[in-house]
Scaffold this active site. Structure first.
Site, PDB file in Angstrom:
ATOM      1  NE  ARG A 199      -2.317  -1.222   3.652  1.00 34.58           N
ATOM      2  CZ  ARG A 199      -1.728  -0.459   4.536  1.00 34.58           C
ATOM      3  NH1 ARG A 199      -1.708   0.865   4.365  1.00 34.58           N
ATOM      4  NH2 ARG A 199      -1.152  -0.948   5.605  1.00 34.58           N
ATOM      5  CE1 TYR A 253       1.959  -7.283  -3.971  1.00 34.83           C
ATOM      6  CE2 TYR A 253       1.065  -6.280  -2.000  1.00 34.83           C
ATOM      7  CZ  TYR A 253       1.740  -7.313  -2.610  1.00 34.83           C
ATOM      8  OH  TYR A 253       2.191  -8.370  -1.870  1.00 34.83           O
ATOM      9  CE  LYS A 260      -6.964  -3.576   5.392  1.00 33.52           C
ATOM     10  NZ  LYS A 260      -5.730  -4.171   5.395  1.00 33.52           N
ATOM     11  CG  HIS A 291      -7.044  -3.017  10.101  1.00 32.51           C
ATOM     12  ND1 HIS A 291      -5.730  -2.593  10.244  1.00 32.51           N
ATOM     13  CD2 HIS A 291      -7.007  -4.048   9.228  1.00 32.51           C
ATOM     14  CE1 HIS A 291      -4.941  -3.331   9.486  1.00 32.51           C
ATOM     15  NE2 HIS A 291      -5.685  -4.225   8.865  1.00 32.51           N
ATOM     16  CB  SER A 337      -0.674  -3.573   8.118  1.00 33.79           C
ATOM     17  OG  SER A 337      -1.845  -2.861   7.787  1.00 33.79           O
ATOM     18  CB  CYS A 383       0.691  -6.284  14.158  1.00 32.19           C
ATOM     19  SG  CYS A 383       1.853  -4.951  13.781  1.00 32.19           S
ATOM     20  CG  ASP A 406      -7.286  -7.227   6.961  1.00 33.00           C
ATOM     21  OD1 ASP A 406      -6.303  -7.093   7.706  1.00 33.00           O
ATOM     22  OD2 ASP A 406      -7.540  -6.441   6.035  1.00 33.00           O
ATOM     23  NE  ARG A 437       0.118  -8.597   2.601  1.00 33.29           N
ATOM     24  CZ  ARG A 437      -0.426  -8.187   3.752  1.00 33.29           C
ATOM     25  NH1 ARG A 437      -1.500  -8.764   4.232  1.00 33.29           N
ATOM     26  NH2 ARG A 437       0.103  -7.195   4.437  1.00 33.29           N
TER      27      ARG A 437
HETATM   28  P1  GTP Z   1      -2.247  -7.652   7.580  1.00 34.73           P
HETATM   29  O1  GTP Z   1      -2.779  -8.678   6.666  1.00 34.73           O
HETATM   30  O2  GTP Z   1      -1.173  -6.819   6.977  1.00 34.73           O
HETATM   31  O3  GTP Z   1      -3.313  -6.785   8.176  1.00 34.73           O
HETATM   32  O4  GTP Z   1      -1.442  -8.432   8.765  1.00 34.73           O
HETATM   33  P2  GTP Z   1      -1.915  -9.303  10.016  1.00 34.73           P
HETATM   34  O5  GTP Z   1      -2.223  -8.404  11.173  1.00 34.73           O
HETATM   35  O6  GTP Z   1      -2.962 -10.269   9.625  1.00 34.73           O
HETATM   36  O7  GTP Z   1      -0.559 -10.070  10.416  1.00 34.73           O
HETATM   37  P3  GTP Z   1      -0.173 -11.628  10.280  1.00 34.73           P
HETATM   38  O8  GTP Z   1      -1.027 -12.509  11.157  1.00 34.73           O
HETATM   39  O9  GTP Z   1      -0.100 -11.978   8.862  1.00 34.73           O
HETATM   40  O10 GTP Z   1       1.296 -11.618  10.917  1.00 34.73           O
HETATM   41  C1  GTP Z   1       2.343 -10.865  10.391  1.00 34.73           C
HETATM   42  C2  GTP Z   1       3.641 -11.402  10.858  1.00 34.73           C
HETATM   43  O11 GTP Z   1       3.692 -11.448  12.293  1.00 34.73           O
HETATM   44  C3  GTP Z   1       3.908 -12.830  10.376  1.00 34.73           C
HETATM   45  O12 GTP Z   1       5.223 -12.918   9.899  1.00 34.73           O
HETATM   46  C4  GTP Z   1       3.721 -13.681  11.605  1.00 34.73           C
HETATM   47  O13 GTP Z   1       4.514 -14.828  11.590  1.00 34.73           O
HETATM   48  C5  GTP Z   1       4.094 -12.736  12.754  1.00 34.73           C
HETATM   49  N1  GTP Z   1       3.333 -13.092  13.985  1.00 34.73           N
HETATM   50  C6  GTP Z   1       1.998 -13.297  14.078  1.00 34.73           C
HETATM   51  N2  GTP Z   1       1.640 -13.658  15.338  1.00 34.73           N
HETATM   52  C7  GTP Z   1       2.776 -13.675  16.060  1.00 34.73           C
HETATM   53  C8  GTP Z   1       3.069 -13.979  17.436  1.00 34.73           C
HETATM   54  O14 GTP Z   1       2.201 -14.314  18.242  1.00 34.73           O
HETATM   55  N3  GTP Z   1       4.368 -13.872  17.819  1.00 34.73           N
HETATM   56  C9  GTP Z   1       5.355 -13.502  16.952  1.00 34.73           C
HETATM   57  N4  GTP Z   1       6.599 -13.432  17.418  1.00 34.73           N
HETATM   58  N5  GTP Z   1       5.128 -13.225  15.648  1.00 34.73           N
HETATM   59  C10 GTP Z   1       3.858 -13.302  15.202  1.00 34.73           C
HETATM   60  C1  SPV Z   2      -2.902  -4.441   5.376  1.00 36.79           C
HETATM   61  O1  SPV Z   2      -1.949  -3.778   4.941  1.00 36.79           O
HETATM   62  O2  SPV Z   2      -3.417  -4.203   6.500  1.00 36.79           O
HETATM   63  C2  SPV Z   2      -3.437  -5.575   4.600  1.00 36.79           C
HETATM   64  C3  SPV Z   2      -2.922  -5.781   3.240  1.00 36.79           C
HETATM   65  O3  SPV Z   2      -4.306  -6.268   5.073  1.00 36.79           O
HETATM   66  S1  SPV Z   2      -3.628  -4.702   2.063  1.00 36.79           S
HETATM   67  O4  SPV Z   2      -4.693  -5.405   1.387  1.00 36.79           O
HETATM   68  O5  SPV Z   2      -2.574  -4.365   1.081  1.00 36.79           O
HETATM   69  O6  SPV Z   2      -4.144  -3.539   2.709  1.00 36.79           O
HETATM   70 MN    MN Z   3      -4.826  -5.636   7.225  1.00 36.98          MN
END
Ligand code: GTP
Ligand code: SPV
Ligand code: MN
Length: 649
Positions: A112, A261, A270, A290, A312, A314, A337, A430
């Protein structure tokens, strides 16, 4: 002054701004009609409701595609488009899996672009709070309607030349659901059509449901008319110098240019579900957030639902799909999400996941961390910017040891080995997979009126000072905790360093209107007769002095969810003890039974006084500078109270 040929060119254009002001009936009278040289190669334009037909006509006149294709969302249509993309070299088939595809983007189009994402309102203050004198606002970007006109005229005339314009009728939320909303996206990207088919529900029934009434108008172009002016990189059409993602809340309209993207181009996500969604939610009295949504069942079989907002990259997808390590507990996924939440007539907050798929961060996803995501993306999935293995599979950092006997090609299309200096997969690479393929998808994930929410959880990446979990004293304090959220920057947007950024409600890049008014809206949710969810804050990412995560995370996070579950049952302070920042788990109320490694619980819950004094200062500075006069006094009061408590620590 623009050179004359440009002016002549502009004069042939419909005046988009004017057309929208005078309405669609008049627009037809102005003579916007299908350019006879543009064939409709799929679907029947005349069968569309008049307002949608006019929307398509207006935009085809502007963008001048070579053909129009009205999508029906069918399997046959998808197959044909995938085959065309393969023959154009835009995607590859991943032969190791079933119906899986691989796209590499231009390395300039990988995330983004927050700096080029704008909201258009008459008054700037409707979009962002007026920052303190001399301070640059960071709570979104505003553009005036006349500036938008200029920006659009600079980008859109003829932008689809040589490409097909796809018309995508889609539903956010189950088709016909009580909380669902409808949109129509026009795009010149087949990749966007294929991804949108996974992320939303594409069906012509949406035309009937819109029935000439309201819908969210979405226009997207990669900004690469043919003949091409430059050679494409990785056959990925985009126009990075001209990226602009715009939102016009007054018209429920989204116009995006230059990027293919993620959140820049899959406009249901979003742009619609959060930015335009939050403006609709405010008008209609609900919340567009979110947040992931998960169902959690205890060993006695009692079930609750939790919604959680983390910025994002996290941990939302991971938490939503987690496999609890605590025996007897079950977690099921409603969404990973976005949550749309509304109080029902009985005063219960109910949530739907407006999406139909996961656009999940690939790196870090493994059999150990998130087996359910891996299972979800073994078929019918589009992978973007991961690495490719020579046996037709995918690879990324943190997946497992690289498979033996194969060679790996990185997202940059370079040979890759463990010794390579660059990552195999882009950090924001992704998978785009259908939600129904998640083995732990909740049986009620498509329930028309949503699932009842008992707890709201905020969280972020906080290497220092912030405990594993704490609970707010009440709703108002919970709103303050959301407002005060901070987190380390990630690769989900263009931020390069790992600085700790303010990210209130994990919504900083996604607010559709003034954040101060958003806070007032959240405060106004608390009405008598409503069952207000309890509010929590979690942090899986605290690090010790050696820079190592102090908490094992992932499935072990079920230990924290168990405590949250117990707290939502309780009418008093059982399992908790008061601290300066909120309620902390009382001694031994978080189960550590069966943990494989020793965990320093004392360290995880330690509240360093110096840290919290600095945190209070940082929050005050942020509120003063960024939210300024729009900060509700209730939230200001919570900060004053926090400061007083921290000073007594
Ligand atoms: P968006 O799709 O961007 O909104 O991200 P998201 O909030 O869904 O994050 P996602 O669950 O994909 O995690 C992002 C990164 O954080 C990944 O590389 C995970 O492996 C890492 N991660 C997720 N949960 C944990 C956790 O409990 N501990 C640690 N150390 N890392 C974590
Ligand atoms: C984020 O960035 O929080 C996502 C990926 O979930 S995107 O669709 O690019 O916003
Ligand atoms: Mn997101």
């Amino acid at each position: 002054m623009a050179p004359l040929p440009v002016i002549k060119h502009l004069l042939r254009l419909p005046n988009v701004h004017l057309l929208q002001r005078v309405g669609h009936k008049a627009a037809a009278a102005f003579g916007v009609q299908l350019d006879k040289s543009i064939p409709v190669v799929h679907g029947d334009l005349d069968k569309l409701p008049p307002n949608i037909k006019n929307f398509v006509l207006e935009k085809q006149e502007l963008c001048q595609p070579s053909a129009i294709h009205i999508c029906d969302g069918s399997e046959a249509e998808n197959k044909k488009m995938l085959a065309e993309m393969v023959s154009d070299g835009e995607i590859k088939k991943l032969t190791k899996y079933e119906n899986c595809w691989y796209a590499r983007t231009d390395p300039r189009d990988v995330a983004r672009v927050e700096s080029k994402t704008v909201i258009i309102t008459e008054n700037e203050r409707d979009t962002i709070p007026k920052p303190k004198e001399g301070v640059q606002g960071t709570l979104g970007h505003w553009m005036s309607p006349p500036d938008l006109d200029v920006a659009l005229k600079d980008r859109f005339p003829g932008c689809m030349k040589g490409r097909t314009m796809y018309v995508i009728p889609f539903s956010m939320g189950p088709v016909g659901g009580t909380i669902s909303k409808y949109g129509v996206q026009l795009t010149d990207s087949k990749y966007v059509v294929a991804s949108t088919r996974i992320m939303t529900r594409i069906t012509p029934r949406v035309f009937d449901l819109i029935n000439n009434g309201d819908f969210v108008k979405c226009l997207h172009s990669v900004g690469c008319p043919k003949p091409l002016k430059r050679e494409l990189v990785s056959n990925w059409p985009c126009n990075p110098d001209k990226v602009l993602v715009t939102h016009i809340p007054a018209k429920n309209e989204i116009i995006s240019f230059g990027s293919g993207y993620g959140g820049n181009s899959l406009l249901g996500k979003k742009c619609f579900a959060l930015r335009i969604g939050s403006t609709i939610a405010r008008r209609e009295g609900w919340l567009a957030e979110h947040m992931l949504i998960l169902g959690i069942t205890n060993p006695e079989g009692r079930k609750k639902y939790i919604a959680a907002a983390f910025p994002s990259a996290c941990g939302k997808t991971n938490l939503a799909m987690m496999e609890p390590t605590l025996p007897g507990w079950k977690v099921e996924c409603v969404g990973d999400d976005i949550a749309w939440m509304k109080f029902d007539s009985e005063g219960r907050l109910r949530a739907i996941n407006p999406e139909n798929g996961f656009f999940g961060v690939a790196p870090g996803t493994s059999e150990k961390t998130n087996p359910n995501a891996l299972k979800a993306c073994m078929s019918n999935t589009v992978f973007t910017n991961v690495a490719e293995t020579s046996d037709g599979g995918v690879y990324w950092e943190g997946m497992e040891d690289p498979p033996k006997d194969v060679t790996i090609t990185s997202w940059l299309n370079e040979p890759w080995t463990l010794d390579s200096k660059k990552p195999a997969a882009h950090p924001n690479s992704r998978f785009c997979a259908p939600a129904r393929q998640c083995p732990t998808i909740d049986p009620d994930w498509e329930k028309f009126d949503g699932v009842p929410i008992d707890a709201i959880v905020f969280g972020g990446r906080r290497p220092k000072g912030v405990p594993l979990v704490y609970e707010s004293f009440n709703w108002q304090h919970g709103v303050f905790i959301g407002a005060a959220m901070r987190s380390e920057a990630t690769a989900a947007a263009e931020h390069k360093s790992k600085v700790i950024m303010h990210d209130p409600f994990a919504m900083r890049p996604f607010f559709g209107y003034n954040f101060g008014r958003y806070l007032a809206h959240w405060l106004s949710m608390n009405k008598s007769g409503r069952h207000m969810p309890k509010v929590f804050h979690v942090n899986w990412f605290r690090k010790n002095d050696a820079g190592k995560f102090m908490w094992p995370g992932f499935g072990e996070n079920s230990r924290v969810l168990e405590w949250i579950f117990k707290r939502t049952d309780s009418k008093d302070h059982s399992f908790s003890s008061e601290s300066a920042i909120g309620l902390l788990p009382s001694q031994d109320s978080i189960s550590l039974q069966g943990l494989n490694e020793a965990v320093d619980m004392e360290g995880l819950f330690h509240l360093p006084r110096e840290f919290w004094l600095e945190e209070v200062d940082a929050i005050r500075k942020y509120f003063d500078e960024q939210v300024n006069d729009d900060l509700p006094q209730e939230v200001a009061k919570e900060l004053t109270n926090l400061e007083a408590r921290v000073k007594k620590m």
